[in-house]
Design a protein around this motif. Structure first.
Motif, PDB file in Angstrom:
ATOM      1  N   CYS A 291     -30.173  54.090 -29.058  1.00 43.72           N
ATOM      2  CA  CYS A 291     -28.827  54.616 -29.263  1.00 43.72           C
ATOM      3  C   CYS A 291     -28.741  55.082 -30.714  1.00 43.72           C
ATOM      4  O   CYS A 291     -28.858  54.275 -31.641  1.00 43.72           O
ATOM      5  CB  CYS A 291     -27.772  53.547 -28.971  1.00 43.72           C
ATOM      6  SG  CYS A 291     -26.071  54.139 -29.183  1.00 43.72           S
ATOM      7  N   TRP A 307     -23.831  47.763 -25.116  1.00 43.13           N
ATOM      8  CA  TRP A 307     -24.755  48.253 -24.092  1.00 43.13           C
ATOM      9  C   TRP A 307     -24.174  47.924 -22.720  1.00 43.13           C
ATOM     10  O   TRP A 307     -23.790  46.793 -22.464  1.00 43.13           O
ATOM     11  CB  TRP A 307     -26.127  47.616 -24.233  1.00 43.13           C
ATOM     12  CG  TRP A 307     -26.911  48.081 -25.431  1.00 43.13           C
ATOM     13  CD1 TRP A 307     -27.075  47.435 -26.600  1.00 43.13           C
ATOM     14  CD2 TRP A 307     -27.615  49.314 -25.530  1.00 43.13           C
ATOM     15  NE1 TRP A 307     -27.844  48.165 -27.453  1.00 43.13           N
ATOM     16  CE2 TRP A 307     -28.209  49.357 -26.815  1.00 43.13           C
ATOM     17  CE3 TRP A 307     -27.828  50.394 -24.671  1.00 43.13           C
ATOM     18  CZ2 TRP A 307     -28.962  50.414 -27.264  1.00 43.13           C
ATOM     19  CZ3 TRP A 307     -28.607  51.449 -25.130  1.00 43.13           C
ATOM     20  CH2 TRP A 307     -29.157  51.464 -26.410  1.00 43.13           C
ATOM     21  N   ALA A 340     -32.509  43.242 -27.729  1.00 47.07           N
ATOM     22  CA  ALA A 340     -31.589  44.230 -28.295  1.00 47.07           C
ATOM     23  C   ALA A 340     -31.459  43.926 -29.771  1.00 47.07           C
ATOM     24  O   ALA A 340     -31.333  42.758 -30.157  1.00 47.07           O
ATOM     25  CB  ALA A 340     -30.238  44.202 -27.593  1.00 47.07           C
ATOM     26  N   LEU A 350     -32.385  48.855 -27.126  1.00 48.62           N
ATOM     27  CA  LEU A 350     -32.355  47.916 -26.007  1.00 48.62           C
ATOM     28  C   LEU A 350     -33.678  48.056 -25.266  1.00 48.62           C
ATOM     29  O   LEU A 350     -34.042  49.145 -24.842  1.00 48.62           O
ATOM     30  CB  LEU A 350     -31.192  48.217 -25.061  1.00 48.62           C
ATOM     31  CG  LEU A 350     -31.180  47.412 -23.747  1.00 48.62           C
ATOM     32  CD1 LEU A 350     -30.978  45.923 -24.037  1.00 48.62           C
ATOM     33  CD2 LEU A 350     -30.104  47.926 -22.800  1.00 48.62           C
ATOM     34  N   TYR A 363     -27.148  53.642 -17.773  1.00 46.19           N
ATOM     35  CA  TYR A 363     -27.057  52.877 -19.017  1.00 46.19           C
ATOM     36  C   TYR A 363     -26.207  53.671 -19.998  1.00 46.19           C
ATOM     37  O   TYR A 363     -26.377  54.887 -20.149  1.00 46.19           O
ATOM     38  CB  TYR A 363     -28.458  52.633 -19.611  1.00 46.19           C
ATOM     39  CG  TYR A 363     -29.233  51.562 -18.869  1.00 46.19           C
ATOM     40  CD1 TYR A 363     -29.234  50.247 -19.325  1.00 46.19           C
ATOM     41  CD2 TYR A 363     -29.957  51.872 -17.714  1.00 46.19           C
ATOM     42  CE1 TYR A 363     -29.957  49.273 -18.650  1.00 46.19           C
ATOM     43  CE2 TYR A 363     -30.658  50.903 -17.029  1.00 46.19           C
ATOM     44  CZ  TYR A 363     -30.661  49.593 -17.503  1.00 46.19           C
ATOM     45  OH  TYR A 363     -31.356  48.616 -16.829  1.00 46.19           O
ATOM     46  N   CYS A 365     -24.267  53.602 -24.042  1.00 44.93           N
ATOM     47  CA  CYS A 365     -24.141  53.051 -25.390  1.00 44.93           C
ATOM     48  C   CYS A 365     -22.767  53.455 -25.900  1.00 44.93           C
ATOM     49  O   CYS A 365     -22.477  54.644 -26.036  1.00 44.93           O
ATOM     50  CB  CYS A 365     -25.244  53.596 -26.292  1.00 44.93           C
ATOM     51  SG  CYS A 365     -25.037  53.226 -28.027  1.00 44.93           S
TER      52      CYS A 365
END
Length: 962
Positions: A291, A307, A340, A350, A363, A365
């Motif tokens: 991220c 996350w 993480a 992550l 997923y 961020c």
């Protein structure tokens, strides 16, 4: 009571004044104590430093023709003009001050009073100085976020000789088209800081500052920049001087380039991006998500990162980097399967080790920014980025491809097979199988590699002596290469299979593929040899080269090859002989049939060609050539019979001699010589080939015009002399000698010249060049004629000069007369020579020796009584070839001394005698034909024949009438 009158007084600005060249200046002038109208007139003049006593008129408020010529144009264009401030006060304006404007200025007011009383003019001095003020600031575009600090630098300097002060100020334009600048902050000439109205409070709060650093640097600081500060900023400097009236005057101003300032709202520059190496994974793979937060001044800002998977929080990282897992993921994190962390203030990671099918999804961020790390109220929230991740079962992406870089090879070549497996992440085992095209049946194992890399070979491939040492190598994570170093025959062609198996936790996934190769025998692949030569006609002594080019329908790299060179000399009916053979190892074997090639031949070889280079070509090299090439299987020793043999086309080579450059001097000349003297005749070569050798032949053309040339002698290339038939007697050999004066000059020496030596002499030169195997004639050339004339003595002998005819029957004797008449000189000797035509038959010398032209005449020619002066010649047994014209030549010689030798004292030549020979068989017939009865019969024979013909015709006429 007395009445008083005011006194006129004209006042001008007090000097001396210093103003900058190119600037706009003003001088004031006023009058008081005057009478007359309230509006007074003014006239300005100057006294230049070069002529301080001469007035130069500049401008007048009343008279347009007042200016002198040098100021007329500037006054008309209002470069110089007078501004009336009030009726009795004016300002003189010079809009662009020049160097020549320096001097003493006089302001004059024309009289309006009843009488002159007071002063009507006043003067002041003006000096023009250079403008040395400079101000600079690099133009730039600055982008800042609210509350950032902006710093601008301005460089200001001057070098004026007079005492001056500087003021430096910063100004702000909100828009690019804005013309009215707003003052930010100024440092005055009195060193006092004064802010503009809009910046007063921020100046008092210390957010706007101006600092002087060193002698020339001025810095503006704006802390906590605001949106209203956006626009353009520039620096302006002014130079001030104090006039004699104690007032300060700004004499120069300079502005810098502008700097554009862009101010962004807090948080508006924030961006979030989530990335992964790929978005499709297999079970057991490792997933890493990054991220990345994009922002200005990120190091001083504070972010909280969440996350999420399918909208459900997985973990969060606060601004201080503290990690908090959700309960569902905390156990996996403890086992090390999840991680993480905050890599930097803008990168957050992550990682999921050994992903499972449940880890598929979206997923995200999510980033929130806070003013301070402990402030829970975010400046901007819900800024996020997402990526879809798919986890597939193990073996789902397993792909296999088989290829070969050697699809077509020749027996003996290597086979290289490639098996590429994609999508596999676990240990794999590989097997290679072979199935020949001509022998269908079960596949045969070639080689196998286990999961641990152990190698095993099939039973047919274990003997390294047949196909070499097989190699099965793992070149990369999923690349397996099989190398068979040496193919045996066509049976090694066919299909090759690769079977790859991936193993994971007791399970396996298998893929296989195949490729085909073709193995050909050497003999069936179009082996050819082509022989060529750049030139087919070679000049003798030069070099030539034959190239035997080998080609085939396959690569010849590293193929063992030998070459044999063959030659057939001369005509096409000859036989070919092998000259030399070069083996694959480079061994050269010369044959004995043509030994002249060895030592001059250079043999060379490249990958696909053989070269025969011949140096110093000789005539024996002319003929037909061809080459024979033998090849063996690649990667094998060239033993036994070759796998293939080919012969080239024949190539003919013709050898030609160099062109002759021979030139012989052809100038005609003549020589007159007295009796018994010696002489020499020159033969000179003017041009020839280098290193040529010469043979010289000397000829004599007798005085008779139709006589054939007589060969005197020939000196060959080695200097050996051979005499001609007419000069082969010992006496002639002793008088005609050959000499070589230099490499290009030859002489014919004639000793004791006598009248018989008269005629035209010349040489014929033959040029030859020694070219290894002999001397080869290039050409020949003849010289000009040298005429040799004999100086006859004054005394003439007396011989019969009448011409006679005589005949002789073959087999009988004939006598030809030659008698000397008159007295002889005492102590002299006579010599005589008989000629038939111009050819001498014999010579009787003074010493009584007789010299015959040929030995065959010695037994048939006799002289009658030489001692008595009768030199008649008797020919015994006359032959038909003796017919001709004969004459004799008698010479009288006297020996004066041993030193001077014999000297010719007299000479005579007889008349000519025509000898006719009669064959013996015609002698009897001539007697019969000459008798009287036979002659009468022959005379009347034609008349008798005519009468008989007439009688026959008369009888035939009467027969036909009846």
């Amino acid at each position: 009571l007395g009445v008083s009158t005011a006194q006129r007084v004209v006042t001008v600005q007090k000097g001396p004044l210093y103003r900058v060249r190119g600037s706009h200046i003003t001088l004031w002038c006023k009058v008081s104590g005057y009478q007359g109208p309230a509006e007074q007139n003014f006239q300005w003049s100057i006294y230049l430093p070069s002529a301080p006593e001469r007035e130069v008129q500049i401008v007048s408020t009343v008279d347009p023709s007042f200016p002198y010529a040098i100021y007329t144009q500037r006054v008309r264009s209002r470069g110089i003009y007078v501004e009336r401030v009030q009726g009795d006060a004016v300002l003189l304006h010079i809009t662009e001050l020049q160097e020549r404007d320096a001097g003493e200025y006089e302001c004059h007011t024309p009289n309006t009073d009843e009488r002159y009383f007071g002063s009507y003019s006043a003067k002041t001095n003006l000096s023009v100085i250079a403008d040395t003020l400079s101000a600079s600031m690099a133009p730039q575009v600055l982008t800042h976020t609210e509350w950032d600090t902006v710093e601008l630098t301005c460089e200001v300097s001057k070098s004026t000789a007079q005492h001056t002060h500087l003021s430096v100020g910063w100004y702000h334009l909100q828009g690019a088209r804005e013309h009215r600048a707003e003052e930010v902050l100024t440092l005055s000439k009195d060193f006092v800081l004064s802010p503009g109205p809009s910046y007063l409070q921020r100046f008092l709060a210390g957010d706007v500052q101006l600092n002087k650093v060193g002698n020339t640097t001025y810095k503006l600081f704006i802390s906590g920049v605001q949106l209203l500060d956006q626009g353009q900023l520039y620096c302006e400097a002014a130079e001030w001087i104090e006039d004699p009236d104690e007032t300060w005057k700004d004499i120069s101003h300079k502005q810098t380039d502008r700097t554009s300032l862009v101010v962004m709202s807090w948080g508006r520059d924030l961006s979030v991006d989530i990335t992964a190496a790929e978005n499709s994974f297999l079970e057991g793979d490792t997933l890493q998500l990054n991220c990345v937060v994009g922002s200005q001044k990120s190091s001083s800002r504070h972010f909280q990162v969440l996350w999420l998977l399918d909208g459900v929080e997985v973990a969060r990282v606060d601004p201080k980097g503290v990690l908090i897992w959700e309960d569902e993921y905390e156990e996996r994190a403890k086992l090390g399967q999840l991680r993480a962390f905050k890599q930097s203030n803008v990168i957050y990671v992550l990682t999921i080790c050994e992903v499972g099918l449940k880890d598929s999804g979206m997923y995200q961020c999510s980033v929130s920014e806070m003013r301070t790390p402990g402030d829970s109220s975010s400046i901007q929230t819900n800024l996020s980025s997402g990526i879809q991740v798919e986890v597939k079962p193990k073996g789902y992406r397993l792909r296999l491809s088989v290829s070969t870089s050697t699809p077509q090879v020749v027996a003996g070549d290597a086979l290289i097979l490639l098996c590429e497996v994609q999508g596999g992440t676990s240990p794999m085992s590989v097997q290679w199988w072979h199935l020949p095209l001509e022998h269908p049946g079960p596949r045969e194992l070639v080689a196998a590699m286990g999961q641990d890399g152990t190698l095993s070979l099939g039973s047919t491939y274990r003997d390294s002596r047949t196909r070499g040492s097989l190699r099965l190598e793992k070149a990369g994570s999923g690349t397996f290469t099989l190398v068979i170093p040496t193919t045996l025959d066509e049976g090694d062609g066919g299909h090759y299979w690769c079977r790859a198996t991936e193993w994971f936790r007791g399970q396996s996934w298998t893929q296989e593929g195949e490729t085909a190769v073709k193995v050909s025998s050497v003999a069936g692949l179009g082996l050819q040899a082509t022989l060529r030569s750049r030139i087919a006609t070679i000049t003798y002594g030069r070099s030539f080269e034959l190239v035997c080019q080998v080609s085939a329908n396959y690569s010849l790299d590293e193929v063992p090859m030998s070459v044999g060179w063959f030659f057939r000399p001369g005509s096409p009916a000859g036989h070919y002989h092998e000259l030399v053979r070069v083996s694959p190892s480079g061994t050269v074997a010369w044959q004995t049939a043509q030994p002249h090639f060895q030592g001059r031949a250079q043999l060379m070889k490249t990958a696909t060609s053989f070269r025969l280079h011949m140096h110093s070509t000789v005539a024996a090299d002319e003929g037909t050539y061809w080459c024979e090439v033998e090849v063996w299987r690649r990667n094998t020793l060239p033993l036994g019979r070759p796998a293939a043999t080919t012969r080239s086309n024949p190539v003919g080579i013709k050898v030609v001699l160099p062109e002759s450059k021979l030139l012989v001097a052809t100038k005609e000349s003549s020589v007159e010589i007295a009796s018994s003297a010696d002489t020499a005749i020159e033969c000179r070569i003017t041009s020839a080939q280098n290193h040529s050798q010469f043979a010289v032949t000397w000829y004599l053309l007798p005085p008779a015009g139709d006589a054939a040339p007589l060969r005197i002698l020939r000196a060959d290339y080695s200097g050996i002399v051979q005499y001609g038939a007419e000069f082969s007697s010992p006496a002639q050999k002793s008088r005609f000698l050959s000499q070589r004066g230099s490499s290009t000059v030859f002489w014919l020496h004639i000793l004791s010249v006598n009248p018989r030596d008269q005629g035209r002499y010349y040489c014929v030169v033959e040029e030859c060049l020694w070219l290894g195997d002999g001397c080869y004639k290039l050409g020949e050339g003849a010289s000009g004629r040298t005429t040799l004339q004999f100086k006859l003595p004054e005394r003439q002998l007396q011989l019969e000069t009448a011409n006679h005819n005589t005949s002789a029957t073959e087999g009988e004797d004939a006598t030809l007369h030659c008698r000397l008449q008159g007295a002889r000189v005492p102590d002299t000797q006579l010599s005589v020579t008989w000629f038939r035509g111009e050819d001498s038959l014999l010579t009787l010398h003074c010493d009584s020796t007789v010299e015959y032209r040929s030995e065959s005449l010695a037994g048939r020619l006799y002289l009658r009584r030489p001692a008595a002066g009768d030199f008649s010649l008797t020919l015994s047994r006359v032959q038909g070839s003796d017919a001709g014209v004969y004459h004799c030549q008698v010479e009288e010689w006297q020996q004066l001394s041993q030193e001077k030798g014999w000297v010719l004292q007299g000479l005579a030549r007889s008349g000519y005698t025509q000898l006719t020979t009669v064959p013996r068989e015609f002698t009897g017939l001539s007697r019969i034909c000459s008798s009287p009865p036979l002659l009468n019969f022959i005379l009347y024979l034609p008349l008798v024949l005519i009468l008989l013909l007439a009688l026959a015709a008369f009888c035939l006429y009467f027969k036909f009438r009846k």
